[in-house]
Scaffold this motif. Structure first.
Motif, PDB file in Angstrom:
ATOM      1  N   HIS A  49       0.859  -1.179   0.000  1.00 34.32           N
ATOM      2  CA  HIS A  49       0.000   0.000   0.000  1.00 34.32           C
ATOM      3  C   HIS A  49       0.896   1.230   0.000  1.00 34.32           C
ATOM      4  N   LEU A  50       0.733   2.065  -1.004  1.00 35.52           N
ATOM      5  CA  LEU A  50       1.512   3.296  -1.145  1.00 35.52           C
ATOM      6  C   LEU A  50       0.643   4.480  -0.762  1.00 35.52           C
ATOM      7  N   SER A  51       1.091   5.240   0.217  1.00 44.77           N
ATOM      8  CA  SER A  51       0.386   6.448   0.638  1.00 44.77           C
ATOM      9  C   SER A  51       1.167   7.678   0.199  1.00 44.77           C
ATOM     10  N   THR A  52       0.462   8.602  -0.440  1.00 45.76           N
ATOM     11  CA  THR A  52       1.056   9.866  -0.863  1.00 45.76           C
ATOM     12  C   THR A  52       0.235  11.008  -0.266  1.00 45.76           C
ATOM     13  N   VAL A  53       0.652  12.239  -0.553  1.00 48.50           N
ATOM     14  CA  VAL A  53      -0.049  13.418  -0.046  1.00 48.50           C
ATOM     15  C   VAL A  53      -0.513  14.250  -1.235  1.00 48.50           C
ATOM     16  N   SER A  54      -1.799  14.581  -1.261  1.00 51.58           N
ATOM     17  CA  SER A  54      -2.337  15.379  -2.360  1.00 51.58           C
ATOM     18  C   SER A  54      -1.862  16.823  -2.243  1.00 51.58           C
ATOM     19  N   SER A  55      -2.113  17.593  -3.289  1.00 50.02           N
ATOM     20  CA  SER A  55      -1.664  18.989  -3.309  1.00 50.02           C
ATOM     21  C   SER A  55      -2.339  19.824  -2.220  1.00 50.02           C
ATOM     22  N   GLY A  57      -2.934  18.557   0.793  1.00 51.44           N
ATOM     23  CA  GLY A  57      -2.535  17.997   2.077  1.00 51.44           C
ATOM     24  C   GLY A  57      -3.326  16.809   2.566  1.00 51.44           C
ATOM     25  N   LYS A  58      -4.085  16.152   1.694  1.00 54.69           N
ATOM     26  CA  LYS A  58      -4.889  15.003   2.100  1.00 54.69           C
ATOM     27  C   LYS A  58      -4.177  13.691   1.748  1.00 54.69           C
ATOM     28  N   PRO A  59      -4.333  12.664   2.591  1.00 57.50           N
ATOM     29  CA  PRO A  59      -3.689  11.378   2.293  1.00 57.50           C
ATOM     30  C   PRO A  59      -4.404  10.655   1.160  1.00 57.50           C
ATOM     31  N   VAL A  60      -3.614   9.959   0.334  1.00 56.53           N
ATOM     32  CA  VAL A  60      -4.148   9.191  -0.789  1.00 56.53           C
ATOM     33  C   VAL A  60      -3.440   7.844  -0.814  1.00 56.53           C
ATOM     34  N   GLY A  61      -4.194   6.757  -0.985  1.00 50.77           N
ATOM     35  CA  GLY A  61      -3.568   5.441  -0.976  1.00 50.77           C
ATOM     36  C   GLY A  61      -4.017   4.560  -2.122  1.00 50.77           C
ATOM     37  N   ARG A  62      -3.149   3.605  -2.461  1.00 52.18           N
ATOM     38  CA  ARG A  62      -3.448   2.590  -3.481  1.00 52.18           C
ATOM     39  C   ARG A  62      -2.418   1.469  -3.339  1.00 52.18           C
ATOM     40  N   ILE A  63      -2.692   0.335  -3.997  1.00 49.59           N
ATOM     41  CA  ILE A  63      -1.768  -0.795  -3.977  1.00 49.59           C
ATOM     42  C   ILE A  63      -0.894  -0.756  -5.224  1.00 49.59           C
ATOM     43  N   ALA A  94       6.713   9.474   1.161  1.00 52.81           N
ATOM     44  CA  ALA A  94       5.694   8.446   1.012  1.00 52.81           C
ATOM     45  C   ALA A  94       5.755   7.458   2.160  1.00 52.81           C
ATOM     46  N   ALA A  95       4.667   6.701   2.304  1.00 49.38           N
ATOM     47  CA  ALA A  95       4.610   5.604   3.276  1.00 49.38           C
ATOM     48  C   ALA A  95       4.198   4.336   2.540  1.00 49.38           C
ATOM     49  N   LEU A  96       4.855   3.229   2.881  1.00 50.56           N
ATOM     50  CA  LEU A  96       4.549   1.924   2.303  1.00 50.56           C
ATOM     51  C   LEU A  96       4.080   1.000   3.421  1.00 50.56           C
ATOM     52  N   THR A  97       3.120   0.139   3.107  1.00 47.88           N
ATOM     53  CA  THR A  97       2.677  -0.866   4.073  1.00 47.88           C
ATOM     54  C   THR A  97       2.564  -2.219   3.384  1.00 47.88           C
ATOM     55  N   PHE A  98       3.235  -3.206   3.961  1.00 50.50           N
ATOM     56  CA  PHE A  98       3.108  -4.601   3.520  1.00 50.50           C
ATOM     57  C   PHE A  98       2.307  -5.339   4.591  1.00 50.50           C
ATOM     58  N   PHE A  99       1.364  -6.184   4.166  1.00 56.83           N
ATOM     59  CA  PHE A  99       0.593  -6.977   5.121  1.00 56.83           C
ATOM     60  C   PHE A  99       0.548  -8.419   4.626  1.00 56.83           C
TER      61      PHE A  99
END
Length: 214
Positions: A49-55, A57-63, A94-99
């Motif tokens: 899961h890749l988390s980014t920041v929108s222009s 300032g809101k979090p956005v995520g996808r795989i 960015a933030a990454l999450t592996f589960f």
């Protein structure tokens, strides 16, 4: 619904994780866990899961899929003009999450982002299946399109255009590398008293290793 969502739970009990058990370098510890996930033949062990920041300032995520660990960075490839591409270029963190649920494990990674070199992106691009190479040209990723026929027509046109020759890498397509500043390893334990070990980068090449409360 046959079961209340609030009643859905699983008690974890496969393994434990102690500070004295982990490697001093978190990237090597990740590789160890990743090897165990692949050896266990988990489906899409490299999905993250890749988390980014929108222009705004809101979090956005996808795989997305991890495609390499190079010089202690985590690498994936995408369209630079996609939403995530634009967000990473605007805010290069960015933030990454592996589960890996089968192993009752999670890894969280936070770090600074940079582009992979054009040479490395081109090398990886040409290692992909030919259909995927054409797909990188076909899709104006994240843009509004009229229907699927638009993609199918573009695919047919580009397949003919590149017939019999090497497909060049699009300038808008390439890799991003996340250099971690923090990596947390989570091992599920009974009664929600999970094990959490966090590595935090300090000056130079040192890492501080700490246990966190679950």
């Amino acid at each position: 619904m046959s079961m209340s969502i609030a009643d859905m739970r699983k008690d974890y009990s496969r393994q434990s994780l102690e500070v004295h058990d982990v490697l001093q370098n978190p990237v090597l510890q990740f590789k160890k866990w990743f090897d165990e996930a692949t050896q266990a033949q988990l489906p899409e062990a490299n999905a993250m899961h890749l988390s980014t920041v929108s222009s705004d300032g809101k979090p956005v995520g996808r795989i997305v899929l991890l495609k390499g660990i190079e010089q202690e960075t985590f690498v994936f490839y995408t369209n630079y003009e996609s939403r995530k591409g634009k967000e990473l270029l605007h805010t290069p963190w960015a933030a990454l999450t592996f589960f890996w649920i089968e192993l009752e494990r999670q890894v969280r990674i936070e770090g600074e982002v940079s582009k992979v070199s054009p040479e490395k992106s081109t090398e990886y691009f040409h290692s992909r299946p030919r259909g995927s190479q054409i797909g990188a040209w076909v899709s104006p990723q994240s843009e509004t399109i009229p229907d699927r026929t638009f993609l199918e027509k573009r695919q047919e046109e580009l397949t003919q255009q590149f017939d019999g020759r090497e497909i060049p890498r699009p300038e808008h397509w390439g890799g991003f590398a996340i250099r971690p500043q923090s990596i947390e390893f989570w091992q599920g334990r009974p009664s929600r008293l999970h094990d959490r070990i966090r590595y935090t980068k300090t000056a130079g090449t040192d890492w501080v290793i700490e246990r966190l409360a679950p």
